[in-house]
Scaffold this active site. Structure first.
Site, PDB file in Angstrom:
ATOM      1  N   TYR A  52       0.899  -1.187   0.112  1.00 56.15           N
ATOM      2  CA  TYR A  52       0.073   0.056  -0.004  1.00 56.15           C
ATOM      3  C   TYR A  52       0.867   1.340  -0.080  1.00 56.15           C
ATOM      4  CZ  TYR A  52      -2.805   3.870   2.040  1.00 56.15           C
ATOM      5  OH  TYR A  52      -3.216   5.045   2.170  1.00 56.15           O
ATOM      6  N   SER A 134      -3.076  14.175   6.976  1.00 55.33           N
ATOM      7  CA  SER A 134      -3.971  13.687   6.158  1.00 55.33           C
ATOM      8  C   SER A 134      -5.343  13.563   6.740  1.00 55.33           C
ATOM      9  CB  SER A 134      -3.501  12.143   5.700  1.00 55.33           C
ATOM     10  OG  SER A 134      -4.610  11.513   5.160  1.00 55.33           O
ATOM     11  N   TYR A 156      -9.820  15.514   2.367  1.00 55.00           N
ATOM     12  CA  TYR A 156     -10.589  15.155   1.229  1.00 55.00           C
ATOM     13  C   TYR A 156     -11.990  15.559   1.427  1.00 55.00           C
ATOM     14  CZ  TYR A 156      -6.999  12.128  -0.078  1.00 55.00           C
ATOM     15  OH  TYR A 156      -5.734  11.377  -0.763  1.00 55.00           O
ATOM     16  N   LYS A 281      -3.444  20.934  -3.543  1.00 56.02           N
ATOM     17  CA  LYS A 281      -2.479  19.617  -3.841  1.00 56.02           C
ATOM     18  C   LYS A 281      -3.013  19.066  -4.884  1.00 56.02           C
ATOM     19  CE  LYS A 281      -0.490  15.768  -1.339  1.00 56.02           C
ATOM     20  NZ  LYS A 281      -1.115  14.609  -2.108  1.00 56.02           N
ATOM     21  N   HIS A 305       0.610  13.167  -6.935  1.00 54.39           N
ATOM     22  CA  HIS A 305       0.231  11.997  -5.891  1.00 54.39           C
ATOM     23  C   HIS A 305       1.217  10.853  -5.657  1.00 54.39           C
ATOM     24  CE1 HIS A 305      -3.359  11.670  -3.313  1.00 54.39           C
ATOM     25  NE2 HIS A 305      -3.031  10.578  -2.898  1.00 54.39           N
ATOM     26  N   GLY A 358       6.945  12.135   0.587  1.00 56.38           N
ATOM     27  CA  GLY A 358       6.115  11.066   1.264  1.00 56.38           C
ATOM     28  C   GLY A 358       6.535   9.589   1.891  1.00 56.38           C
TER      29      GLY A 358
HETATM   30  C1  FNR Z   1      -0.445   9.360   0.135  1.00 58.09           C
HETATM   31  N1  FNR Z   1      -0.751  10.284  -0.343  1.00 58.09           N
HETATM   32  C2  FNR Z   1      -1.805  11.212   0.013  1.00 58.09           C
HETATM   33  N2  FNR Z   1      -2.076  12.280  -0.319  1.00 58.09           N
HETATM   34  C3  FNR Z   1      -3.150  13.128   0.014  1.00 58.09           C
HETATM   35  O1  FNR Z   1      -3.505  14.362  -0.448  1.00 58.09           O
HETATM   36  N3  FNR Z   1      -3.941  12.594   1.222  1.00 58.09           N
HETATM   37  C4  FNR Z   1      -3.548  11.412   1.726  1.00 58.09           C
HETATM   38  O2  FNR Z   1      -4.281  10.779   2.614  1.00 58.09           O
HETATM   39  C5  FNR Z   1      -2.531  10.505   1.063  1.00 58.09           C
HETATM   40  N4  FNR Z   1      -2.252   9.393   1.343  1.00 58.09           N
HETATM   41  C6  FNR Z   1      -1.260   8.514   1.024  1.00 58.09           C
HETATM   42  C7  FNR Z   1      -0.840   7.390   1.470  1.00 58.09           C
HETATM   43  C8  FNR Z   1       0.470   6.969   1.268  1.00 58.09           C
HETATM   44  C9  FNR Z   1       0.874   5.813   2.089  1.00 58.09           C
HETATM   45  C10 FNR Z   1       1.339   7.539   0.189  1.00 58.09           C
HETATM   46  C11 FNR Z   1       2.436   6.884  -0.065  1.00 58.09           C
HETATM   47  C12 FNR Z   1       0.724   8.696  -0.370  1.00 58.09           C
HETATM   48  C13 FNR Z   1       0.000  11.119  -1.504  1.00 58.09           C
HETATM   49  C14 FNR Z   1       1.277  11.898  -0.709  1.00 58.09           C
HETATM   50  O3  FNR Z   1       0.751  13.166  -0.022  1.00 58.09           O
HETATM   51  C15 FNR Z   1       2.190  12.434  -1.701  1.00 58.09           C
HETATM   52  O4  FNR Z   1       1.632  13.420  -2.945  1.00 58.09           O
HETATM   53  C16 FNR Z   1       3.082  11.254  -2.497  1.00 58.09           C
HETATM   54  O5  FNR Z   1       3.469  10.300  -1.683  1.00 58.09           O
HETATM   55  C17 FNR Z   1       4.525  12.091  -2.765  1.00 58.09           C
HETATM   56  O6  FNR Z   1       5.221  11.078  -3.554  1.00 58.09           O
HETATM   57  P1  FNR Z   1       6.536  10.187  -2.935  1.00 58.09           P
HETATM   58  O7  FNR Z   1       7.172  11.311  -2.220  1.00 58.09           O
HETATM   59  O8  FNR Z   1       5.974   9.263  -1.913  1.00 58.09           O
HETATM   60  O9  FNR Z   1       7.058  10.023  -3.941  1.00 58.09           O
END
Ligand code: FNR
Length: 408
Positions: A52, A134, A156, A281, A305, A358
Site C-alpha cells: 500500500y 492527512s 478530502y 494539492k 500524488h 512522502g
Molecule cells: C499518500 N498521499 C496522500 N495524499 C493526500 O493528499 N492525502 C492522503 O491521505 C494521502 N495518502 C497517502 C498515503 C500513502 C501511504 C502515500 C505513499 C501517499 C500522497 C502523498 O501526499 C504525496 O503526494 C506522495 O506520496 C508524494 O510522492 P512520494 O514522495 O511518496 O514519491
C-alpha cells in the site's frame, strides 16, 4: 475577511548536518539514503501494508516519470566561492523552517507506524519541518493540531456544501493554520497491488492478512496489537465533522464518496469560510493554476500524488516552469519522487519554494519511530548541505535556473 496572522517562528533547532554514526540507532546504520528505507520497511511491514505504501497505480508510468524527470536535469556548478557558512533555512507562509522540505499527508500512517500520525507531526516539529496531517488519518485532528509546526491539515471533501462547511470550521477551531485540499482524487485509483495483497480500505480481515501479519511479528505486536491495546480499533477520524467508521468495520461501508462532484465553486466556498492559508494539492495544469490564483488560493502543491492516481499524469517537475508563469503570487510547492538533496535543489531552482516527501518518511516512522524520522531528515539535510557547497551557494535564495542544464 481573511485573517493571515500566523504564529511567530519559534527558535529553530540547531542544524546538525554532520552525520555521527554513533548516534544512529543500530537498526538504521545501513540506511544511508532515503531509498534505503524501502527495503528495510519491506522486511518490517506485512506485505499488504508495504504494498500500500510503496505502490503506484497500474503501469507505474507516473511513478517512474517522477524519478526520470529529476534525472534529466543537471547542474552547472560555480567554482571558487566562499561557501563556508551555509544555511538551508527556508521561509514558507511566514514560518522559517530548518529545511526546505516537509512531510506529505499520508493516510493510514497510524497503522504503518505506531502512533504514526503523531510521530510524524511531532518529530517534524522538533526538527523544524512542516508535516501535513492527512484527511485519511486515524488520529483525531484536534490531537494532531497540538503537535505541529505551522499546523497543516489536508482535507478530502465531497462536492457537498453541507459537508464541507462544518469540516472546515472544525479544522479552523482546532487551530490549524494551513488547509490543503487534495484535488487529484475524484475517485479512488486502480491500485491492483492492493487487491492482490488483500488490502482494502476499510480492511477485510481474512486468512491471507492473518498469515502476512504472522510473518511480521515485530510490526504485529509492536504496532498493531499495541495500537488496539492503547486506543482500541482505529477509526477514520477526520473525513467529516463527526467520527467515521472503524478501519475494520462489521459491515462493509465506504466512508467517502462524492469527491467526483467537487468543482471550483467549492474552492470558492472554502475560501470564503477558511480564515487561514489555503493550498490546493495535485495541480498539474497551468490553466488550473491560473484559476486557483483567481479564486484567492494562497499556494499549490504541484503533484501527481507520487504516481498513485492517474497513471500517465505528467511529472510535477516538468510542469513547474509553466505553472510558475500562471501562478501570479501564489506559493509553489512540489511533491512526488523527491529522494535526494539534488532533487530538492533542482525543484527549488526551477521555481518551487518548498518540497514535500512522502513514502520514505512513513517507512522511516514505521521502522524506527521518531528516530527514523530524524534520521531521514538528517540524511536529506546533509545531502542538501553538501550539494550546496559543491554548487557554489550558501543560501537557497542563490538557486537560479542558470545553475541548471540538461544532463547529457
Ligand atoms: C499518500 N498521499 C496522500 N495524499 C493526500 O493528499 N492525502 C492522503 O491521505 C494521502 N495518502 C497517502 C498515503 C500513502 C501511504 C502515500 C505513499 C501517499 C500522497 C502523498 O501526499 C504525496 O503526494 C506522495 O506520496 C508524494 O510522492 P512520494 O514522495 O511518496 O514519491
Amino acid at each position: 475577511m481573511r485573517d493571515r496572522t500566523l504564529s511567530p517562528p519559534a527558535q529553530l533547532p540547531s542544524l546538525a548536518v554532520v552525520r555521527d554514526p554513533q548516534k544512529v540507532p543500530r537498526r538504521l546504520r545501513r540506511v544511508l539514503s532515503l531509498h534505503d528505507f524501502e527495503p528495510a520497511a519491506q522486511r518490517h511491514l506485512p506485505r499488504f501494508l508495504f504494498g500500500y505504501v510503496s505502490g503506484a497505480v497500474e503501469e507505474g508510468l507516473s511513478h517512474q516519470a517522477n524519478r526520470q524527470a529529476f534525472a534529466a536535469v543537471g547542474f552547472v556548478p560555480r567554482a571558487l566561492r566562499d561557501v563556508g557558512r551555509r544555511s538551508q533555512a527556508r521561509e514558507l507562509f511566514g514560518q522559517t523552517y530548518a529545511h526546505p522540505f516537509g512531510i506529505c499527508p499520508m493516510g493510514f500512517s497510524a497503522v504503518a507506524a505506531n502512533d504514526g500520525d503523531v510521530v510524524l507531526t511531532r518529530t517534524a516539529a522538533e526538527i523544524g519541518m512542516p508535516a501535513i496531517c492527512s484527511g485519511s488519518s486515524l488520529t483525531p485532528l484536534e490531537r494532531i493540531a497540538g503537535e505541529g509546526r505551522g499546523r497543516w491539515f489536508q482535507a478530502y471533501l465531497p462536492g457537498d456544501d453541507a459537508h464541507i462547511v462544518p469540516l472546515v470550521e472544525r479544522v479552523a477551531a482546532a487551530g490549524f493554520e494551513t488547509l490543503v485540499l487534495t484535488v487529484d482524487v475524484p475517485v479512488s485509483a486502480n491500485r491492483e497491488n492492493n487487491i492482490r495483497n488483500g488490502f482494502d480500505a476499510p480492511f477485510r480481515p481474512g486468512l491471507s492478512l492473518a498469515w502476512q501479519c504472522a510473518l511480521r511479528p515485530r510490526w504485529f505486536a509492536g504496532t498493531w496489537l499495541d495500537t488496539l491495546r492503547r486506543r482500541g480499533m482505529p477509526h477514520f477520524e477526520n473525513m467529516a465533522v463527526t467520527r467515521g467508521p472503524p478501519i475494520v468495520p462489521r459491515a462493509r461501508v465506504r466512508p467517502w464518496g462524492g469527491r467526483d462532484r467537487v468543482t471550483w465553486a467549492h474552492v470558492g466556498l472554502i475560501r470564503r469560510h477558511w480564515p487561514g492559508r489555503f493550498v490546493l494539492k495535485g495541480i498539474l495544469s497551468p490553466d488550473d493554476a491560473a484559476i486557483a490564483a483567481a479564486e484567492g488560493v494562497d499556494g499549490l502543491i504541484v503533484s501527481n500524488h507520487g504516481g498513485r492516481q492517474l497513471d500517465g499524469a505528467v511529472s510535477p517537475l516538468g510542469q513547474l516552469a509553466a505553472i510558475r508563469e500562471r501562478a501570479l503570487d501564489m506559493t509553489l510547492m512540489l511533491d512526488s519522487g523527491v529522494r535526494r538533496g539534488t532533487d530538492v535543489l533542482k525543484a527549488l531552482a526551477m521555481g518551487a519554494q518548498f518540497v514535500f516527501i512522502g513514502r520514505p518518511f512513513l517507512f522511516a516512522a514505521a521502522i524506527a519511530g521518531p528516530a527514523g524520522v530524524r534520521h531521514a531528515a538528517q540524511l536529506l539535510g546533509a545531502e542538501i548541505d553538501r550539494d550546496m557547497a559543491m554548487l557554489g551557494i550558501d543560501r537557497l535564495a542563490q538557486l537560479t535556473p542558470e545553475l541548471l542544464g540538461p544532463l547529457r
